[in-house]
Design a protein around this motif. Sequence first.
Motif, PDB file in Angstrom:
ATOM      1  N   GLU A   1      13.532  57.324  11.330  1.00  0.00           N
ATOM      2  CA  GLU A   1      13.353  55.880  11.507  1.00  0.00           C
ATOM      3  C   GLU A   1      12.472  55.593  12.727  1.00  0.00           C
ATOM      4  N   ARG A   2      11.528  56.495  12.975  1.00  0.00           N
ATOM      5  CA  ARG A   2      10.667  56.354  14.150  1.00  0.00           C
ATOM      6  C   ARG A   2       9.933  55.007  14.123  1.00  0.00           C
ATOM      7  N   GLY A   3       9.984  54.291  15.263  1.00  0.00           N
ATOM      8  CA  GLY A   3       9.302  53.005  15.367  1.00  0.00           C
ATOM      9  C   GLY A   3      10.064  51.834  14.779  1.00  0.00           C
ATOM     10  N   ALA A   4      11.303  52.040  14.361  1.00  0.00           N
ATOM     11  CA  ALA A   4      12.072  50.964  13.728  1.00  0.00           C
ATOM     12  C   ALA A   4      12.613  49.986  14.772  1.00  0.00           C
ATOM     13  N   ASP A   5      12.825  48.756  14.341  1.00  0.00           N
ATOM     14  CA  ASP A   5      13.561  47.789  15.148  1.00  0.00           C
ATOM     15  C   ASP A   5      15.056  48.046  14.957  1.00  0.00           C
ATOM     16  N   VAL A   6      15.869  47.467  15.844  1.00  0.00           N
ATOM     17  CA  VAL A   6      17.305  47.746  15.818  1.00  0.00           C
ATOM     18  C   VAL A   6      18.081  46.439  15.938  1.00  0.00           C
ATOM     19  N   VAL A   7      19.065  46.268  15.064  1.00  0.00           N
ATOM     20  CA  VAL A   7      19.973  45.119  15.135  1.00  0.00           C
ATOM     21  C   VAL A   7      21.403  45.639  15.131  1.00  0.00           C
TER      22      VAL A   7
END
Length: 656
Positions: free
Chosen positions: A268-274
Amino acid sequence: MRSGEVGQREEQAREGAVASGARYLVAWFFIAVFVLYAKQQILARFGYPHTMKVLGVKTLGAWEKLSFFREEILVSFVLVPALLLAILFIVRKPVLRALFMALFCFFVAILVFSQLQAHFVIGRMMDFALAREAVQFYLADPDVGGQYADMLLKAGKLALLLLATLLSIAWAAWVDGTRHRVHGGLKKLLLWPAALLILVVGVVSWLPFAETTRCHGSVLLGSLQIFNSGERGADDEGRALARDPMLAYRELTHAPGPEIPGPYFGRERGADVVLFVIETMPFACLEAGDPDLDLPNFQRLRKRAFFGEKHHTTSPSSSRAVFAMHNSWYPTGDVRQVLETFDGGEIPGLLPILHRAGYVSTAYSSTPASYEEDRLTYRAVSFDGSVHPEQISSENTVVDGAPGTWKARLARDEVLLNRMLGDMGEWIDKDQRYLATFLPQVSHAPWPELINGSQPIPEVLDRGRAMLVLQDAWLGRLLDLLERHGSLERTIIVFTGDHGLRNAAEDPSFIPGQLAERTFHLPLLIYAPRALEQEKRIPYLSSHLDIAPTILALLGIEGEGQYMLGSPIWDPRMALRRTYFIGRHYLGVDGFHENGRYCMLNLVFGGVQVADALAFDDSSAVPEDSDEARRCEQGIEDLVLLQHRLEKYVARQQKQ
């Protein structure tokens, strides 16, 4: 002759001062009897059963039960009256005497009453840290805090006690002011038999009828721990960890090392996180219905997510749980202590690492910004900022429901959700990587019986399920936004709770002073669409400690989380790890899980219990002198010391 008369008058004045002062002790007698009543209530509900478990006996005789009151009788009927009499001898004016006794008696009565209620609700007395947190929470959010206050204010007996105390003080002040003398026969009839009875009972209670335990301590003195900071003691330098505390931690807990990135590293490289963190949500609420019918958005994410079947919080305190999931440290002490240890330096955790990678971070919290506990936690976690409903423009804060209702919390949460979705949209449009933590409060227990205009819901877990369904709709709004911006496939979504049901006000079946499934076992879903094509169930026990390391591993960030105590959730070696539950701050108990067994140490009454599930009964108690009891006590003591040493070690490394 004249000098003799003067001396005689002085002697009579002294005797009169003692006698008149003694009349005020009638008021204290009412309080002392109430203290004995509080002691009996605590012993009957907690002390006697717990002592029988610890000592391995089935019953306690009358003389053995009397021995539990030895310290109470000494303190309440001997030491305190002697102290009061000395003060009243010095203070001669009736008005000042009455004022002093009223303040002293009222303070002790209210203090002991509050501590008695705390025992019944959570299983322990409040120390200063817990009392401060409770007061601040009530002042910051009376909507929720008032629900606990309602339970504590069932004070009919306390009102009668205070009335009797006030009348006796008024009588003593009237007699004192009019110089009216009590008939000597009345004094002989009442005073000396009462004193003799107290003396006999007090002496007999000190005979060795039963082995002395923690339950023999004074409730009155124990109530004064509200003035104890509740902070950890000074570090035991004799057991100081000279080497890297992370190595000592792995030896203690058999936790996996950082050597193996695992099959999902960097997927998930470069993913945003919630992080969607639901308030008060035990796993049992997820099992209380069919998720395919009423949790469509949760089920949609679950198809490509890690699903923790045995996920547990680290603490029954919201702020401490939030700290653990972002920083991957056990919350063994107050966050103020951690901030003080680092003295403005960076506390290791998920967010400092993401900030260096170009991420921005915000906490969206429905608790008011004035709530100090959360404010300090967000500072320790290193959020760039936090957003609260009262900070958002007034035209967006229409509240459907009177203050003090769950609808008021619902309205605040929806205002907050709108703000978070707006910020996320802007970040996505700017191609700005972000981490957003959403902390709604609508499901803060105690849960109401009426939700969304439905029929009354009698069962506690069904009410929690209704709260889960309500917030699943919010999850749907989050997914809709991400889909519209084409970023759902590059967003990690963590869906979990902060803690479960944790006191008798929230769950009538709650057993105070115990670690329980409904308190610690929570839902956990980590949506990772590029890492998973289908649901990945995690069958072994996981912890909030594991959330931050899992996110870092999915993002492909290596070598930055060397001080994290958790592991990526897919690491099968976690099945052999010892995982701790830190309940000392709130419940007065700590424990851990290892090799399919759960251990619990009661820090209030002493004693260890061991069971195959996070549920303890009479059969769970183990002898105090057994190897199993010593192993549990030592294991918990080592973890608390180690966490403290780790904080000091890292802070020292930063300064070098």
